[in-house]
Structure formats: C-alpha cells, structure tokens
Write a protein that holds these residues in place. Structure first.
Motif, short mmCIF file in Angstrom:
data_model
loop_
_atom_site.label_atom_id
_atom_site.label_comp_id
_atom_site.label_asym_id
_atom_site.label_seq_id
_atom_site.Cartn_x
_atom_site.Cartn_y
_atom_site.Cartn_z
N ALA A 75 148.91 47.11 93.08
CA ALA A 75 149.67 46.45 94.14
C ALA A 75 149.06 46.68 95.51
CB ALA A 75 151.11 46.94 94.12
N ASN A 76 148.18 47.67 95.61
CA ASN A 76 147.54 47.99 96.89
C ASN A 76 146.23 47.21 97.00
OD1 ASN A 76 146.33 49.07 99.14
ND2 ASN A 76 146.50 51.20 98.49
N PRO A 77 146.15 46.19 97.83
CA PRO A 77 144.95 45.35 97.92
C PRO A 77 143.74 46.09 98.47
CG PRO A 77 146.48 44.80 99.68
CD PRO A 77 147.21 45.74 98.76
N ARG A 78 143.94 47.25 99.06
CA ARG A 78 142.81 48.00 99.62
C ARG A 78 142.03 48.75 98.56
NH1 ARG A 78 146.10 51.00 104.31
NH2 ARG A 78 147.58 51.05 102.58
N ARG A 79 142.57 48.86 97.36
CA ARG A 79 141.86 49.51 96.26
C ARG A 79 141.18 48.46 95.40
NH1 ARG A 79 142.53 54.86 95.31
NH2 ARG A 79 144.40 55.92 96.10
N GLN B 285 151.36 50.98 90.85
CA GLN B 285 151.25 51.40 92.24
C GLN B 285 149.89 51.01 92.83
OE1 GLN B 285 151.90 55.62 92.14
NE2 GLN B 285 153.99 55.45 91.37
N MET B 286 148.82 51.27 92.06
CA MET B 286 147.47 51.08 92.59
C MET B 286 147.07 49.61 92.69
SD MET B 286 145.42 54.15 90.67
CE MET B 286 145.89 55.87 90.88
N ARG C 146 148.02 41.16 90.68
CA ARG C 146 147.98 41.50 92.11
C ARG C 146 148.33 40.27 92.96
NH1 ARG C 146 142.81 44.52 94.47
NH2 ARG C 146 144.04 46.35 93.89
N ARG D 201 152.04 39.53 92.62
CA ARG D 201 152.82 40.57 93.30
C ARG D 201 152.83 40.33 94.81
NH1 ARG D 201 154.57 45.79 91.89
NH2 ARG D 201 155.56 46.69 93.72
N ALA D 202 151.67 39.97 95.34
CA ALA D 202 151.57 39.74 96.79
C ALA D 202 152.40 38.51 97.20
CB ALA D 202 150.11 39.53 97.18
#
Length: 339
Positions: free
Chosen positions: A291-295, A288-289, A328, A331-332
């Motif tokens: 995959a989030n580019p903001r983290r 989950q984390m 990442r 995934r993107a």
C-alpha cells in the motif's frame, strides 16, 4: 528458551556505530537482526544476538568501551512503560525495587539485586544468556545504564562509592573514569554499583502523590498483558527474521534455545504450523508494504523473505487473487481491496 530483550536495548546503536566509522547494517545482519525493526522499540529480539552484536561492534570499531559509549546515550524512557511508573515512586529505594522486581518486562536476560548492609547499598547485575558467551560489552551497557538511571533521581553530580566489573581493565580506562569517576574497579567478584544506603531515602522530586495511584493501576494492567506465549515469541521472531532471508524453523528454534520439535509441539498445541504463521505474517506485512507507493515491489519481496521477485509475485497472486501492482493501483484509487 533463550532470553529476549526489547529493541530499546539497542537505542542509539546505529548512530553510535556510524559515528565510529563502522557499518551497523552489516553487523546486525551478521547476527540475524533487522536494522529497520529497531524503529519499534517494544518489539522483542534475541538477547544472545544483541550480546554478540555488541562484541562484534567493539572489535570492528576498535573501542573496548563500546558498551559504555552506548550506555551514555541511554535515556530513562528507553525502559518503556515501566518508566512512567518509576517517575511517580516516592523515593529511590522504591524506584530500584520496582525496577528489579519487573526487570523481565524490558530485558529477560538481566538479573539484578539490591542489598543493604553496614550503611552501604549494592546493586549487583548479571546476565543469563542460556549459554557460555563473551558478554563484556552487554555487562558494561547494563551497569552503565543503571548508573545513568540512578543519576536521574540522585542528580548529575552523584557518584557511587565504587563501580565493579568482573572482567579486566581495558587498555585505556579514560572513558570509564569519565562515565563513573575515579571509583571504577576491575577484576572484582561481581558486576554492579556500591553506594551509600542513605541515597536510597532520597525523595523522588518528579513524583506526584496524586498520580501515583493512577500510575500503579496502569502498570498493573500492562504487567499482566505483557505475558507472552511461545506462539507470540515465534510470531515476533518470524517478523524479525523475514527481512534477513534466514526465517526458518531451525533459526527460530535456535533463537528460542530449543530444538525444532519443541517449536513444532508448541505450535501444534495452538492449532498452527510454522508455515501457516509465516504465511499469515507475510500477508499482514504485504498489505502494509504494498500500500506504500514509496516501496518498490522488489524491495518488498526481499523484506518478506522471498528469494526472488518472481516468487513474491506468484505468492501474492495466489494470496490476493490479483497482482501486487494491480492491488496497489486499486488500493490507491478506492481504498482497501477485499481479498
């Protein structure tokens, strides 16, 4: 095992703390709670930790009425799914009985009881922490919240006959009188509310008889599903403790009020080990984390409980077969990456 409470018990805690000039994040980490986790209201956390947090916050803010100030921000919906059923009960008596009967659905350390005698109704409230501990703030939060819930059904101008606390009065009782009126009493033999028994017969103006049956059916289904096992509790505590850097068998056992051998025995009976549960939780959260580019990967490393980003990098490559950065990127570009 030690009792758990829903995250909703700390609803508005961060906002209240900041308004009083204290740092909620530091205090929460001190008792092993994760501020980020409060976003999920139905997650269960240690009741003892919440009780300790409220006491520490009262001292830090120099506000003896901290628990009561938090109760003033409590909303009816903070009760969770049971609030949907309470809204459809025919009268106040039914509301309180249902709330008392199913209190463990939202707070495992709360013990409340309704009695009627000589024209008066009494709701007594107590906390069972599993250990001797100062709990003034948690008690005032519970009584204050109960008072607020009753006003939802009896009207904002409703006042009880008396509001009782077993502890002594604060130096300044202005906040208590503002919240409860002039009927608040201290050094009494119980914590709770006394009001006229006729108030229990007050019809619930929000109730829709046509919806009551549906609400009860829904509640019966989630009441059964809400039963959690020891394995579920360990998983929840691992998720809560990982970001604090204190996720260990000893810490989990302490939160549950047992020794590590008891935890090991429960896990072994389910074919699991503590390490396997930690790894599974890290894997789920990492997907989950990352995959989030903001983290940032450094931030994720800390949230997953790794002592250093390099340790997280090695673990991620062993688990997923590629680096976190490459995972990442793929995934993107293409969607979910197969393990």
């Amino acid at each position: 095992m030690k009792p758990l409470v829903r995250n909703a018990a700390l609803n508005s805690y961060i906002e209240l703390s900041q308004s009083l000039g204290i740092d909620p994040r530091t205090l929460m980490k001190r008792v092993g709670l994760d501020p980020v986790g409060l976003a999920v209201q139905d997650r269960w956390i240690s009741g003892v930790a919440v009780t300790e947090l409220l006491e520490l916050s009262a001292v830090a803010a120099r506000r003896e009425e901290f628990g009561l100030l938090l109760a003033e921000r409590r909303r009816f919906s903070n009760l969770g799914p049971i609030s949907l059923v309470l809204r459809e009960e025919p009268d106040v008596r039914s509301v309180i009985r249902l709330l008392v009967r199913h209190e463990r659905m939202y707070n495992e350390m709360l013990r409340s009881r309704l009695t009627e005698t000589n024209g008066l109704a009494t709701v007594k409230v107590s906390l069972e922490l599993g250990e001797v501990r100062q709990a003034r703030q948690a008690v005032e939060l519970a009584v204050g919240a109960f008072h607020g819930f009753l006003r939802v059904f009896l009207g904002a101008r409703w006042r009880p006959v008396s509001v009782c606390f077993t502890h002594g009065a604060p130096h300044d009782i202005a906040a208590h009188r503002r919240h409860f009126g002039p009927v608040v009493e201290f050094d009494r033999e119980f914590n709770g509310l006394v009001f006229y028994a006729t108030d229990l017969d007050t019809p619930n103006s929000m109730s829709d008889p046509l919806l009551r049956g549906y609400a009860r059916q829904y509640f019966d289904s989630i009441a059964v599903a809400s039963e959690t096992t020891e394995l579920d509790r360990v998983r929840e505590l691992i998720e809560v403790l990982l970001p604090t850097g204190r996720c260990s068998m000893e810490q989990v056992a302490g939160s549950l009020g047992v020794d590590r051998r008891t935890v090991h025995r429960h896990l072994a009976a389910s074919g699991e080990t503590f390490s396997s549960l930690v790894n599974a939780m890290r894997t789920r959260l990492a997907e989950q984390m990352v995959a989030n580019p903001r983290r940032s990967l450094t931030e994720i490393s800390g949230l997953l409980g790794f002592s250093a980003p390099s340790a997280f990098s090695r673990w991620f490559r062993d688990q997923f077969g590629i680096s976190a950065r490459e995972w990442r990127t793929r995934r993107a570009a293409t969607g979910p990456v197969p393990k």
